[in-house]
Scaffold this active site. Structure first.
Site, PDB file in Angstrom:
ATOM      1  N   CYS A   2       0.849  -1.182   0.000  1.00 28.45           N
ATOM      2  CA  CYS A   2       0.000   0.000   0.000  1.00 28.45           C
ATOM      3  C   CYS A   2       0.885   1.232   0.000  1.00 28.45           C
ATOM      4  O   CYS A   2       2.043   1.180   0.389  1.00 28.45           O
ATOM      5  CB  CYS A   2      -0.870   0.012   1.255  1.00 28.45           C
ATOM      6  SG  CYS A   2      -1.825  -1.494   1.447  1.00 28.45           S
ATOM      7  N   ARG A  27       1.780   1.385  -5.958  1.00 29.76           N
ATOM      8  CA  ARG A  27       1.955   0.503  -4.804  1.00 29.76           C
ATOM      9  C   ARG A  27       0.676  -0.263  -4.466  1.00 29.76           C
ATOM     10  O   ARG A  27       0.709  -1.208  -3.668  1.00 29.76           O
ATOM     11  CB  ARG A  27       2.394   1.321  -3.585  1.00 29.76           C
ATOM     12  CG  ARG A  27       3.706   2.042  -3.780  1.00 29.76           C
ATOM     13  CD  ARG A  27       4.082   2.785  -2.531  1.00 29.76           C
ATOM     14  NE  ARG A  27       4.385   1.882  -1.451  1.00 29.76           N
ATOM     15  CZ  ARG A  27       5.573   1.355  -1.221  1.00 29.76           C
ATOM     16  NH1 ARG A  27       6.579   1.658  -2.004  1.00 29.76           N
ATOM     17  NH2 ARG A  27       5.764   0.538  -0.216  1.00 29.76           N
ATOM     18  N   TRP A  71      -3.598  -2.077  -1.404  1.00 30.96           N
ATOM     19  CA  TRP A  71      -3.468  -3.393  -2.033  1.00 30.96           C
ATOM     20  C   TRP A  71      -3.947  -4.370  -0.957  1.00 30.96           C
ATOM     21  O   TRP A  71      -3.273  -4.576   0.053  1.00 30.96           O
ATOM     22  CB  TRP A  71      -2.012  -3.656  -2.411  1.00 30.96           C
ATOM     23  CG  TRP A  71      -1.825  -4.904  -3.221  1.00 30.96           C
ATOM     24  CD1 TRP A  71      -1.907  -5.012  -4.584  1.00 30.96           C
ATOM     25  CD2 TRP A  71      -1.525  -6.214  -2.739  1.00 30.96           C
ATOM     26  NE1 TRP A  71      -1.680  -6.315  -4.962  1.00 30.96           N
ATOM     27  CE2 TRP A  71      -1.441  -7.078  -3.853  1.00 30.96           C
ATOM     28  CE3 TRP A  71      -1.329  -6.757  -1.462  1.00 30.96           C
ATOM     29  CZ2 TRP A  71      -1.165  -8.436  -3.740  1.00 30.96           C
ATOM     30  CZ3 TRP A  71      -1.057  -8.119  -1.344  1.00 30.96           C
ATOM     31  CH2 TRP A  71      -0.975  -8.934  -2.483  1.00 30.96           C
ATOM     32  N   ASN A  97       0.444   0.249   6.215  1.00 34.89           N
ATOM     33  CA  ASN A  97       0.996  -0.653   5.205  1.00 34.89           C
ATOM     34  C   ASN A  97       1.673  -1.796   5.944  1.00 34.89           C
ATOM     35  O   ASN A  97       2.604  -1.568   6.714  1.00 34.89           O
ATOM     36  CB  ASN A  97       2.011   0.115   4.341  1.00 34.89           C
ATOM     37  CG  ASN A  97       2.667  -0.775   3.303  1.00 34.89           C
ATOM     38  OD1 ASN A  97       2.157  -1.848   2.984  1.00 34.89           O
ATOM     39  ND2 ASN A  97       3.793  -0.322   2.778  1.00 34.89           N
ATOM     40  N   GLY A  98       1.199  -3.011   5.737  1.00 38.08           N
ATOM     41  CA  GLY A  98       1.801  -4.150   6.435  1.00 38.08           C
ATOM     42  C   GLY A  98       0.727  -5.148   6.805  1.00 38.08           C
ATOM     43  O   GLY A  98      -0.418  -5.062   6.352  1.00 38.08           O
ATOM     44  N   GLU A 467      11.215 -14.147 -18.946  1.00 41.19           N
ATOM     45  CA  GLU A 467      10.849 -12.757 -18.697  1.00 41.19           C
ATOM     46  C   GLU A 467       9.833 -12.273 -19.727  1.00 41.19           C
ATOM     47  O   GLU A 467       8.893 -11.546 -19.387  1.00 41.19           O
ATOM     48  CB  GLU A 467      12.122 -11.887 -18.701  1.00 41.19           C
ATOM     49  CG  GLU A 467      11.882 -10.394 -18.580  1.00 41.19           C
ATOM     50  CD  GLU A 467      11.131  -9.967 -17.328  1.00 41.19           C
ATOM     51  OE1 GLU A 467      10.953 -10.772 -16.397  1.00 41.19           O
ATOM     52  OE2 GLU A 467      10.692  -8.805 -17.301  1.00 41.19           O
ATOM     53  N   LYS A 471       6.216 -10.816 -18.658  1.00 46.04           N
ATOM     54  CA  LYS A 471       5.765  -9.490 -19.072  1.00 46.04           C
ATOM     55  C   LYS A 471       4.413  -9.586 -19.749  1.00 46.04           C
ATOM     56  O   LYS A 471       3.516  -8.816 -19.470  1.00 46.04           O
ATOM     57  CB  LYS A 471       6.808  -8.900 -20.023  1.00 46.04           C
ATOM     58  CG  LYS A 471       7.091  -7.439 -19.904  1.00 46.04           C
ATOM     59  CD  LYS A 471       8.012  -7.007 -18.818  1.00 46.04           C
ATOM     60  CE  LYS A 471       7.608  -7.410 -17.445  1.00 46.04           C
ATOM     61  NZ  LYS A 471       8.588  -7.190 -16.423  1.00 46.04           N
ATOM     62  N   GLU A 474       1.522 -10.565 -17.210  1.00 45.07           N
ATOM     63  CA  GLU A 474       1.136  -9.608 -16.163  1.00 45.07           C
ATOM     64  C   GLU A 474       0.396  -8.397 -16.715  1.00 45.07           C
ATOM     65  O   GLU A 474      -0.445  -7.842 -16.025  1.00 45.07           O
ATOM     66  CB  GLU A 474       2.331  -9.198 -15.281  1.00 45.07           C
ATOM     67  CG  GLU A 474       3.319  -8.234 -15.865  1.00 45.07           C
ATOM     68  CD  GLU A 474       4.381  -7.794 -14.844  1.00 45.07           C
ATOM     69  OE1 GLU A 474       5.529  -7.638 -15.245  1.00 45.07           O
ATOM     70  OE2 GLU A 474       4.057  -7.591 -13.660  1.00 45.07           O
ATOM     71  N   HIS A 490       9.060 -32.211 -23.662  1.00 45.14           N
ATOM     72  CA  HIS A 490       8.892 -33.115 -22.514  1.00 45.14           C
ATOM     73  C   HIS A 490       7.564 -32.864 -21.793  1.00 45.14           C
ATOM     74  O   HIS A 490       7.495 -32.944 -20.571  1.00 45.14           O
ATOM     75  CB  HIS A 490      10.068 -32.939 -21.541  1.00 45.14           C
ATOM     76  CG  HIS A 490      11.386 -33.301 -22.158  1.00 45.14           C
ATOM     77  ND1 HIS A 490      11.734 -34.600 -22.463  1.00 45.14           N
ATOM     78  CD2 HIS A 490      12.426 -32.528 -22.553  1.00 45.14           C
ATOM     79  CE1 HIS A 490      12.939 -34.627 -23.012  1.00 45.14           C
ATOM     80  NE2 HIS A 490      13.383 -33.377 -23.083  1.00 45.14           N
ATOM     81  N   LYS A 589       3.536  -2.740  -7.259  1.00 47.04           N
ATOM     82  CA  LYS A 589       4.922  -2.615  -7.693  1.00 47.04           C
ATOM     83  C   LYS A 589       5.904  -3.208  -6.693  1.00 47.04           C
ATOM     84  O   LYS A 589       6.862  -3.870  -7.047  1.00 47.04           O
ATOM     85  CB  LYS A 589       5.221  -1.130  -7.913  1.00 47.04           C
ATOM     86  CG  LYS A 589       6.627  -0.829  -8.353  1.00 47.04           C
ATOM     87  CD  LYS A 589       6.708  -0.831  -9.849  1.00 47.04           C
ATOM     88  CE  LYS A 589       8.114  -0.752 -10.370  1.00 47.04           C
ATOM     89  NZ  LYS A 589       8.235  -1.481 -11.631  1.00 47.04           N
TER      90      LYS A 589
HETATM   91  C1  AGP Z   1       7.879  -7.512 -12.774  1.00 47.23           C
HETATM   92  O1  AGP Z   1       7.306  -6.889 -13.854  1.00 47.23           O
HETATM   93  C2  AGP Z   1       7.098  -7.527 -11.541  1.00 47.23           C
HETATM   94  N1  AGP Z   1       6.531  -6.288 -11.237  1.00 47.23           N
HETATM   95  C3  AGP Z   1       7.697  -8.307 -10.382  1.00 47.23           C
HETATM   96  O2  AGP Z   1       7.948  -9.601 -10.826  1.00 47.23           O
HETATM   97  C4  AGP Z   1       8.959  -7.765  -9.683  1.00 47.23           C
HETATM   98  O3  AGP Z   1      10.059  -7.897 -10.517  1.00 47.23           O
HETATM   99  C5  AGP Z   1       9.165  -8.535  -8.362  1.00 47.23           C
HETATM  100  O4  AGP Z   1       8.085  -8.283  -7.516  1.00 47.23           O
HETATM  101  C6  AGP Z   1      10.477  -8.204  -7.673  1.00 47.23           C
HETATM  102  O5  AGP Z   1      10.545  -6.862  -7.303  1.00 47.23           O
HETATM  103  P1  AGP Z   1      11.898  -6.211  -6.797  1.00 47.23           P
HETATM  104  O6  AGP Z   1      12.849  -6.247  -7.928  1.00 47.23           O
HETATM  105  O7  AGP Z   1      11.518  -4.814  -6.405  1.00 47.23           O
HETATM  106  O8  AGP Z   1      12.385  -7.025  -5.638  1.00 47.23           O
END
Ligand code: AGP
Length: 594
Positions: A2, A27, A71, A97-98, A467, A471, A474, A490, A589
């Site tokens: 959050c 966030r 969040w 936040n937590g 990756e 991408k 998500e 496999h 994020k």
């Molecule tokens: C990637 O697009 C994501 N937002 C996510 O996988 C991110 O890389 C992951 O949460 C790790 O975050 P960090 O690099 O801030 O530790």
């Protein structure tokens, strides 16, 4: 996860809080709200984005207030569960936040004592505890409330008729912004860029009493001095700058990010970190830990370090390592985390430190928790990344890994010179990929109608496929899986067919020939193939259904250009499908809770 903000000063708090919240939305964006202190506490919150809340609100009084963008952890996104949360009389408001681990016990106790808790959130116990302990001293009541709480509780409390905000940091970031007869509190730097560049980073366990003119920080009740820092990011860094989405802007910033990150490393007097063993010989074993996209950077780092330095590298997901990973004091470790605040990455650093390991962090955020608990930090210079999907921070992490390994390289001097020349060419090569954007967008349109996509790669481009798939899934919500090309037969071959396209990352090295074989096998199962190849590579002619042509580059650096192309591909697929590119559903994020 959050985002929380606070303001106290001589100006009206409402527009400042809402503006700060709009910068923290990455966030969390399930719901948002603000509380203002004027004649009593006034709370406005809803399950809407900050822009909609801003439009809906009348002009409100109050020169002190708090705000939150959520969040959800405890309780679904709803108006009732949105923050701020209040006490029974509505005189105390809290943003948090937590996760409060013992919230059920506290809630039961408070209910027994006559408090009426109405939301499903864990947060709501905080204002009720403050209310319970309040005996004319707000600060003391907050202290007593916090001492009852187990778990993580970065929060700000506001009380009617109190000319101060009380903030506490535990397990997720909180910074104080210093102004002129006004002060700010925020989860993260981008929230404050419009107002001040002077900040104080709070440490775990800190409680800050903030008025318009003063900031008093305490640990266990005793005053403590926390140094003031100057933020180097600019206001423009956190704006869209004419692009439709932050993600597109951040993709386009990558030539500059590579240049800035390289410039810093090149000008440094010594190597970014020591990759030799304790006796000066080459190291025995290196451990790399990270989550999500940063984990994929770590996997590419394995190929870079093993290829150049000839040291075995073990790459693990930070969260898995926390529950099972073996470590000894002889390991050196790199933890990669762009935010420096991901809870799983921080837990793994603590586990490594307890085992006596030397830990290097690669992070993009100065002053982040990771940077403060490791032995050495390598900063990437990507600037603030607002889009939830990591792009430029990932590329900057790769640059950091190349630069980490190059000084210890065992390759002959001629090859090393070539590599150093080539890495300096990367900004130009990435710009060439960006100049090919229209062709990539065309391929994206072809992909946008499918619901399942495989990405394949081999060698150093296998993690690039992982990756690329992450991408795509998500931000476009298409089910995508990254596979090592040789693994597809496999099991996943059962899913191939004309409704399941495959994106193949083909490099110009010893993996090229087996990739061609894999693609032929895939074509025999009727899956459409989109291939990424270097401009001098003719192997895909008459084989792949469509091709994205990329600048010719040494295979060691091919993950950089290939990843940028896959970022653009994912972006244009998501855009074609009308997805909210920068704020994908259910994601945040910075993942600061388990
Ligand atoms: C990637 O697009 C994501 N937002 C996510 O996988 C991110 O890389 C992951 O949460 C790790 O975050 P960090 O690099 O801030 O530790």
């Amino acid at each position: 996860m959050c985002g929380i903000v606070g303001y106290i000063g001589e100006k009206k708090a409402q527009p400042i809080l809402l503006n700060c919240l709009s910068k923290l939305e990455y966030r969390g964006y399930d719901s948002c709200g603000i509380a203002l202190s004027a004649s009593g506490i006034e709370v406005h919150k809803d399950i809407v984005r900050v822009k909609a809340l801003t439009r809906a609100l009348p002009t409100l009084d109050g020169m002190a207030g708090i705000g939150h963008t959520r969040w959800a952890t405890h309780g679904e996104p709803s108006k009732l569960n949105a923050h701020p949360q209040c006490d029974c009389k509505g005189r105390i408001a809290v943003v948090h936040n937590g996760v409060i681990n013992n919230f059920q016990k506290l809630r039961d106790q408070l209910t027994e004592e006559g408090h009426n808790l109405t939301s499903q959130t864990d947060t709501e116990v905080i204002p009720h505890l403050i209310e319970k302990y309040y005996n004319g001293d707000f600060e003391k009541a907050v202290g007593l409330a916090l001492s009852d709480i187990e778990g993580s509780y970065t929060m700000i409390a506001l009380m009617a008729d109190e000319p101060r905000l009380i903030a506490a940091r535990k397990d997720s970031p909180l910074i104080i912004g210093i102004g002129d007869r006004e002060n700010y509190i925020a989860s993260d730097v981008p929230a404050l860029l419009d107002y001040t560049s002077r900040v104080i980073y709070l440490e775990d366990g800190d409680v800050a009493v903030v008025t318009a003119d003063t900031v008093e920080v305490k640990q266990n009740g005793a005053g403590i001095i926390r140094e003031e820092h100057k933020i180097l990011w600019s206001v423009e860094d956190a704006q869209k700058g004419g692009y439709e989405h932050f993600m597109l802007k951040e993709i386009h910033e990558q030539p500059k990010v590579i240049r800035d990150t390289l410039a810093e490393y090149i000008s440094a007097a010594e190597p970014a970190a020591d990759l030799t063993g304790d006796d000066g010989s080459s190291m025995d074993d290196m451990l790399v830990l990270a989550c999500g996209t940063s984990y994929h950077a770590g996997l590419i780092g394995k190929y870079i370090i093993e290829g150049l330095v000839n040291v075995p590298v073990r790459v693990e997901l930070a969260d898995e390592f926390n529950y099972s990973g073996h470590v000894s004091a002889r390991n050196k470790a790199i933890v990669i985390t762009q935010s420096g605040e991901t809870i799983d990455a921080l837990k793994s650093i603590r586990k490594l430190k307890e085992a006596g390991c030397q830990v290097i962090a690669i992070t993009n955020v100065v002053g982040s928790t990771a940077s403060r608990i490791v032995d050495r930090t390598i900063y990437t210079r990507a600037g603030p990344e607002i889009s939830v999907a990591a792009t430029k921070t990932f590329i900057a992490q790769l640059i950091a890994l190349y630069w980490l390994a190059l000084p210890y390289s065992r390759v002959d001097i001629g090859r090393l010179d070539d590599l150093v020349l080539e890495i300096r060419q990367l900004p130009v090569k990435v710009q060439q990929v960006l100049d090919n954007e229209a062709a990539i967008a065309d391929c994206a349109r072809q992909l946008a109608g499918f619901e399942n996509v495989f990405f394949i790669g081999k060698g150093i481009n296998y993690p690039v496929a992982l990756e690329g798939a992450l991408k795509l899934k998500e931000i476009s919500y298409i089910h995508a899986e990254g596979y090592a090309a040789g693994e597809l037969k496999h099991g996943p071959f059962a899913l191939l067919g004309d409704k399941t396209p495959v994106v193949a990352v083909v490099a110009q090295d010893n993996t090229c020939e087996p990739m061609v074989t894999s693609i032929k096998e895939i074509k025999a199962r009727k899956s459409p193939v989109l291939a990424l190849v270097g401009e001098e590579n003719e192997t895909m002619e008459g084989l792949a259904d469509s091709v994205i042509t990329l600048p010719q580059i040494d295979p060691l650096f091919s993950p950089v250009v290939n990843s940028v192309a896959l970022q653009l591909l994912a972006y244009y697929v998501a855009r074609e499908r009308g997805c909210p590119v920068d704020f994908p559903r259910n994601l945040a994020k910075s993942v600061t809770v388990e």
